[in-house]
Design a protein around this motif. Structure first.
Motif, PDB file in Angstrom:
ATOM      1  N   ARG A  28       0.850  -1.195   0.000  1.00 51.17           N
ATOM      2  CA  ARG A  28       0.000   0.000   0.000  1.00 51.17           C
ATOM      3  C   ARG A  28       0.890   1.251   0.000  1.00 51.17           C
ATOM      4  NH1 ARG A  28       0.330  -1.611   5.282  1.00 51.17           N
ATOM      5  NH2 ARG A  28       0.602  -0.009   6.888  1.00 51.17           N
TER       6      ARG A  28
ATOM      7  N   GLU B 184       3.953  -5.738   5.435  1.00 56.00           N
ATOM      8  CA  GLU B 184       2.937  -6.435   4.646  1.00 56.00           C
ATOM      9  C   GLU B 184       3.518  -7.720   4.066  1.00 56.00           C
ATOM     10  OE1 GLU B 184       0.778  -3.975   1.865  1.00 56.00           O
ATOM     11  OE2 GLU B 184       1.219  -2.189   3.048  1.00 56.00           O
TER      12      GLU B 184
ATOM     13  N   THR C 288      -1.165 -10.802   5.612  1.00 56.44           N
ATOM     14  CA  THR C 288      -1.716 -10.580   6.970  1.00 56.44           C
ATOM     15  C   THR C 288      -3.168 -10.100   6.887  1.00 56.44           C
ATOM     16  OG1 THR C 288      -0.537  -8.469   6.841  1.00 56.44           O
ATOM     17  CG2 THR C 288       0.435 -10.168   8.225  1.00 56.44           C
ATOM     18  N   ASP C 289      -3.469  -9.269   5.869  1.00 60.19           N
ATOM     19  CA  ASP C 289      -4.865  -8.826   5.677  1.00 60.19           C
ATOM     20  C   ASP C 289      -5.749 -10.000   5.290  1.00 60.19           C
ATOM     21  OD1 ASP C 289      -4.026  -6.287   6.202  1.00 60.19           O
ATOM     22  OD2 ASP C 289      -4.087  -5.561   4.134  1.00 60.19           O
TER      23      ASP C 289
ATOM     24  N   ALA D 126      -6.456 -12.056   8.263  1.00 57.89           N
ATOM     25  CA  ALA D 126      -7.416 -11.367   9.141  1.00 57.89           C
ATOM     26  C   ALA D 126      -8.841 -11.559   8.619  1.00 57.89           C
ATOM     27  CB  ALA D 126      -7.072  -9.885   9.224  1.00 57.89           C
ATOM     28  N   LEU D 127      -9.015 -11.426   7.297  1.00 59.38           N
ATOM     29  CA  LEU D 127     -10.341 -11.641   6.705  1.00 59.38           C
ATOM     30  C   LEU D 127     -10.788 -13.098   6.863  1.00 59.38           C
ATOM     31  CD1 LEU D 127     -10.144  -9.540   3.402  1.00 59.38           C
ATOM     32  CD2 LEU D 127     -11.789  -9.219   5.258  1.00 59.38           C
TER      33      LEU D 127
ATOM     34  N   MET E  91     -15.329  -4.308   7.813  1.00 60.87           N
ATOM     35  CA  MET E  91     -13.927  -4.662   7.553  1.00 60.87           C
ATOM     36  C   MET E  91     -13.657  -4.756   6.046  1.00 60.87           C
ATOM     37  SD  MET E  91     -11.867  -7.749   9.372  1.00 60.87           S
ATOM     38  CE  MET E  91     -10.111  -7.970   9.166  1.00 60.87           C
TER      39      MET E  91
ATOM     40  N   MET F 287     -10.835  -2.682   3.652  1.00 58.93           N
ATOM     41  CA  MET F 287      -9.691  -3.521   3.302  1.00 58.93           C
ATOM     42  C   MET F 287      -9.222  -3.254   1.870  1.00 58.93           C
ATOM     43  SD  MET F 287      -7.767  -5.770   4.770  1.00 58.93           S
ATOM     44  CE  MET F 287      -8.674  -6.537   6.113  1.00 58.93           C
ATOM     45  N   ASP F 288      -7.905  -3.410   1.650  1.00 54.16           N
ATOM     46  CA  ASP F 288      -7.340  -3.288   0.307  1.00 54.16           C
ATOM     47  C   ASP F 288      -7.991  -4.323  -0.605  1.00 54.16           C
ATOM     48  OD1 ASP F 288      -5.143  -2.457  -1.639  1.00 54.16           O
ATOM     49  OD2 ASP F 288      -4.741  -4.602  -1.440  1.00 54.16           O
TER      50      ASP F 288
ATOM     51  N   ALA G 179      -6.426  -7.715  -1.195  1.00 58.34           N
ATOM     52  CA  ALA G 179      -6.558  -8.655  -0.072  1.00 58.34           C
ATOM     53  C   ALA G 179      -7.902  -9.381  -0.155  1.00 58.34           C
ATOM     54  CB  ALA G 179      -6.435  -7.912   1.257  1.00 58.34           C
TER      55      ALA G 179
ATOM     56  N   THR H 290      -8.462 -13.312  -0.636  1.00 60.40           N
ATOM     57  CA  THR H 290      -9.273 -14.113   0.292  1.00 60.40           C
ATOM     58  C   THR H 290     -10.191 -15.048  -0.481  1.00 60.40           C
ATOM     59  OG1 THR H 290      -9.223 -12.287   1.881  1.00 60.40           O
ATOM     60  CG2 THR H 290     -10.894 -13.981   2.231  1.00 60.40           C
TER      61      THR H 290
END
Length: 964
Positions: free
Chosen positions: A646, A658, A794-795, A798-799, A813, A817-818, A821, A825
């Motif tokens: 980012r 990241e 990591t994102d 998290a998702l 969320m 979020m980017d 990511a 997911t």
């Protein structure tokens, strides 16, 4: 830099490595021991005149080291350092003969195409450089020195140093200091330094074993040849045998003793081991090499003449068998005598370079340090003494200011010329940029370059992106055709390996290699898309296409650095242009097109699997900026952008932290590029309609399997233009990453059967799929590389945790979020299903169906297979299919075609679970295996199909009752 004045010396012999610490860091190749190293033309010194001496006298002189070896009776006599006759100087320098037609001088910056036609520019045949590619360690495609070299072939130069031709230009003729770079040795950490010593020695020992095997192979025919020399039907005379094999036995014995003494020391390594005395003794015996070098040219001429006049000797010399290393699968390799006779030439320089590396990693107080210093001093004095034999008469090639013109950089670039792509070899000298192509020559003729155009650096300008004209219309190669080429290349690689394993015919292997080269050449020619435009202020513009911003930045920086000097504009006369273009063949540092078919068999095939990279932070920025990094890895000979952090706004010390998961396809290098984000919408590149961000720094590291293939994270720092970027990485091999492991926690969604999730949610399509698709379509459908560019790991994790817990904050969320990511997911969800979305049961049928040739049969089969899917799987697949089609509609903006999307999702949706995959997987090292490409083709078939309705499919079930 390569000194052009030195390069044109008619009798230059060997290369002295440049003074440690004096080489320009920017000129050092990143890889320390690559198989394609700096190479230089070396030319033989003149032999002493000799009268007709009898054999006994000659043998006596040879034994005590006084005499030169006997020459073949028919060889012409030569005087020591005799001047080259004018005709020969002309031939060597590429000057026109007195009776040759004169040429008009081309305009600077204009085409030089009065020398050549360009109608076959697109042909891979123009660039078949394998003939002069030389591997200093073993397996050769090389048949000997390149055609047309005046006396001797190319020599392997230092991989760690800027290519300099001799010590005499570096400091008024002073000899090179044997000391390592300042501050290195005194600061060597004892443990790390000694470990590096072991690594250096292990590599050298392995190459020493190959060298000894090569010398053995060369000596093998000598005894039977000598035995027949005294018979009534000799193959060769004693004189010819003595000339061809001169000093080989002595060199073999020296190195066998050295190897036998060094080997146990390396195998039983400890911190106290000493081996400096062995290198010192080896260096003290270099006089034998001097005698060999003096005789080298005569030995080659004799061997060639004997081959022409004697079929029996020709057969012997064309296929000598070299034993492979102890742990090698190949027991023997066939090599020509000419190639083997070159080996000792290369070995002297290599030993000197190893001494440099050993000294770098030896503490000053170690008992080996003074011995290694002494050995290095002897070796360098030996190289210098050979350079003292150079003919002092030279044809000076200078810049208009009277300075020596030097080669700074060269490489292969794809030029857009007359609406088509042409592969060019571009040479950057201290005052001029020259674009050339290799001329086609008949067998046995000396290869030369044709100058297509040149621009004096004083006249060269870089148009800013917004100033440049739009690119001429160049039809891009369709993605699916590029992927088909990759599939063919991988299939050919597999066939070559099978042929070698079965000890197949060398002709069959050569035929396969040729096909592989053709496909790799086309891939290299058609894959680059990044524009690099240069302009001659007095004339036209030239456009190159590169595969990476990294190369574009390298070329731009190298040119701009030279332009800071006081340069003058000039026009080259036809003679000057001929001399300059003629020098390119000898000076080039990049000898081969960067394709795998030009690599040596023993070179690393690269890594296949997933590289996990965490970009932590960066330091060294002088003022605040909006900063981000991109990650690139090499694949099929060119670099591909794989991930992007980012943007960290208005800072001098960005901290991204990241993590990315990058898929590797035979990759050997990782690049990190650091950019300043530009938000000025007026700065749009007309070539690709993208806002141009400023590159702040770039760096590259080699992906060493031993370092990377560990379970633990490996932290490193890349330095770039004063900026330091800290990152960590670890590697997961492809066979490990292919496992589908069911989740132990059945209350979540990841790793849980899709039927279980939809039943629990009372939905037709899992909630995670619907939400991710909705978010991508809302704000990511125009994102460049969506689904291809990795999201932050990591994102994604998290998702994953939020979806597994069915947290109420999911929507909030997701909106923050980017987008990469979120896309990551969705891919992870399908990848972690305990069985693929298109099921294990139907997988073999999908593989058979896609291979059908008849369109009607394929249609019936592929539709019937969809009907056979469980309803939750089918509905989810059709939902995803329509989404991917909508993404592909934005291809002009997001650069994601149907084929790109099929490549990303095909293996994810079809790859069988672990139990099933064992029957289908080929070697983990071949990501583009037949199965993987078939998985891509299955998804592509459905993506290219007209809209498929669930209800329509089910209505047609009545007509197809046969079970699969």
């Amino acid at each position: 830099m390569v000194d052009l004045n030195e390069k044109l010396t008619p009798s230059q012999l060997l290369v002295t490595p440049c003074r440690p610490g004096t080489c320009d860091e920017a000129e050092k190749p990143a890889r320390v021991y690559s198989s394609h190293r700096w190479m230089h033309l070396i030319l033989g010194s003149r032999r002493q005149p000799r009268g007709n001496r009898d054999l006994e006298q000659l043998e006596a002189e040879v034994k005590d080291g006084r005499g030169s070896p006997p020459a073949a009776e028919e060889l012409p006599q030569r005087r020591a350092r005799e001047p080259l006759p004018p005709w020969r100087r002309k031939r060597f320098l590429g000057l026109p003969e007195r009776d040759s037609p004169s040429h008009s001088s081309p305009d600077r910056g204009s085409d030089c195409s009065h020398n050549s036609s360009d109608h076959e520019d697109g042909s891979f045949a123009d660039f078949s450089y394998g003939a002069d590619d030389y591997d200093g360690e073993g397996n050769e495609e090389q048949k000997g020195p390149p055609e047309g070299s005046e006396t001797m072939p190319y020599i392997d130069e230092s991989p760690t140093m800027s290519p300099q031709l001799s010590a005499r230009n570096q400091g008024g003729g002073d000899s090179i200091s044997p000391n390592p770079p300042e501050g290195l040795a005194p600061g060597v950490e004892a443990g790390k330094g000694l470990e590096m010593r072991k690594l250096v020695l292990s590599g050298f020992l392995a190459s020493e074993e190959i060298y000894i095997n090569q010398l053995e192979a060369l000596l093998l025919p000598m005894k039977p040849l000598k035995a027949t020399a005294t018979t009534s039907q000799p193959v060769l005379t004693i004189q010819q045998i003595e000339t061809i094999f001169y000093k080989i036995q002595d060199i073999y014995e020296i190195h066998k003793e050295f190897y036998d003494n060094l080997c146990p020391k390396v195998q039983q390594w400890d911190s106290q081991v000493t081996m400096g005395h062995l290198f010192q003794k080896l260096a003290s015996q270099l006089g034998v090499y001097k005698a060999f070098v003096d005789n080298y040219k005569v030995a080659l001429e004799t061997a060639e003449k004997c081959s022409q006049s004697n079929n029996q000797f020709q057969k012997i010399s064309e296929e000598l068998k070299v034993k492979g290393p102890k742990d090698s699968k190949d027991s023997h390799t066939s090599v020509t005598m000419e190639a083997l006779l070159y080996k000792p030439i290369d070995r002297v320089t290599r030993s000197t370079l190893v001494l440099h590396d050993l000294l770098k990693h030896t503490p000053v107080d170690h008992p080996d340090y003074p011995l290694l210093q002494d050995a290095l001093r002897i070796s360098q004095n030996f190289l210098s003494s050979i350079n003292e034999d150079i003919d002092p008469r030279r044809t000076a090639v200078t810049t208009p200011k009277g300075e020596t013109r030097q080669l700074v950089k060269d490489g292969f670039l794809v030029e857009v010329s007359e609406g088509s792509r042409k592969l060019r070899h571009v040479f950057l000298f201290t005052d001029v940029l020259l674009c050339a192509k290799l001329k086609k020559t008949s067998a046995g003729k000396h290869q030369q370059y044709d100058c297509k155009w040149y621009i004096p650096l004083a006249d060269l300008v870089f148009p800013s992106p917004e100033e440049s004209e739009a690119s001429p219309q160049v039809h891009p190669f369709p993605d699916h055709e590029l992927e088909d080429m990759k599939m063919k290349i991988s299939a050919l690689k597999s066939e070559i390996q099978k042929e070698k394993a079965n000890k197949g015919q060398s002709r069959a292997i050569e035929r396969l290699k040729k096909k592989m080269f053709e496909n790799e050449f086309l891939l290299l020619l058609n894959s680059p898309t990044i524009p690099f435009r240069i302009h001659n202020r007095n004339g036209k513009s030239y456009l190159f296409l590169l595969s990476s911003d990294y190369e574009r930045s390298e070329w731009r920086e190298a040119i701009q650095k030279l332009q800071k000097k006081d340069l003058q504009a000039f026009v080259l006369s036809s003679v000057e242009l001929q001399v300059l273009t003629g020098s390119c063949f000898k000076l080039r540092t990049v000898h081969n097109i960067p394709v795998t078919s030009n690599k040596d068999d023993d070179e690393s095939p690269g890594l296949y699997g997933f590289l996990h990279v965490i970009v932590h932070s960066a330091k060294g920025f002088k003022q605040s900026a909006n900063l981000y990094c991109t990650l690139e890895v090499d694949s099929f000979g060119y670099f591909v952008s794989k991930a992007k952090t980012r943007v960290f706004r208005d800072t001098t010390e960005p901290k991204w932290d990241e993590e990315f998961e990058i898929e590797l396809e035979g990759s050997q290098s990782l690049r990190i590029l650091c950019y300043e984000k530009c938000y000025d919408k007026t700065k749009v590149n007309k070539d690709n309609n993208e806002i141009v961000d400023k590159i702040m720094g770039k760096g590259q590291i080699q992906l060493d399997p031993q370092t990377v293939e560990t379970k633990n994270w490996h932290t490193d720092v890349i330095e770039m233009n004063g900026i330091k970027v800290e990152f960590s990485m670890k590697f997961t091999s492809r066979d490990m990453s292919l496992k589908r492991t069911p989740s132990k926690k059945q209350t979540g969604v990841f790793g849980v059967k899709i039927s279980v999730v939809t039943k629990r949610e009372r939905s037709k399509v899992p909630y995670i799929v619907r939400q991710c698709v909705e978010e991508v379509e809302k704000r990511g459908i125009e994102e460049v590389g969506i689904y291809r560019i990795s999201g932050v790991a990591t994102d994604i994790q998290a998702l994953k945790a939020v979806f597994d817990a069915n947290n109420k904050d999911i929507l909030l969320m997701l909106s923050d979020m980017d987008i990469n990511a979120i896309a990551g997911t969705l891919k992870l969800y399908f990848r972690e299903l305990p069985e693929p979305l298109l099921t294990d049961r139907l997988y073999p049928a999908f593989m058979e169906g896609i291979a059908l040739s008849d369109p009607a049969a394929k249609e019936n089969c592929m539709m019937h297979l969809l009907r056979s899917l469980p309803d939750p799987n089918l509905i989810t697949f059709l939902f995803l299919l329509e989404h991917l089609k909508r993404v592909a509609e934005k291809e002009p903006i997001n650069k994601m075609s149907l084929h790109n999307l099929a490549t990303v999702f095909g293996p994810t949706l079809l790859r069988p679970s672990e139990v099933e995959s064992k029957a289908h997987l080929t070697s983990a090292a071949d990501i583009w295996s037949h199965d993987v490409m078939a998985q891509v083709q299955v998804l592509l078939y459905y993506l290219q199909h007209p809209p498929i309705s669930f209800a329509e499919l089910k209505r047609n079930t009545l007509y197809f009752s046969t079970d699969v």
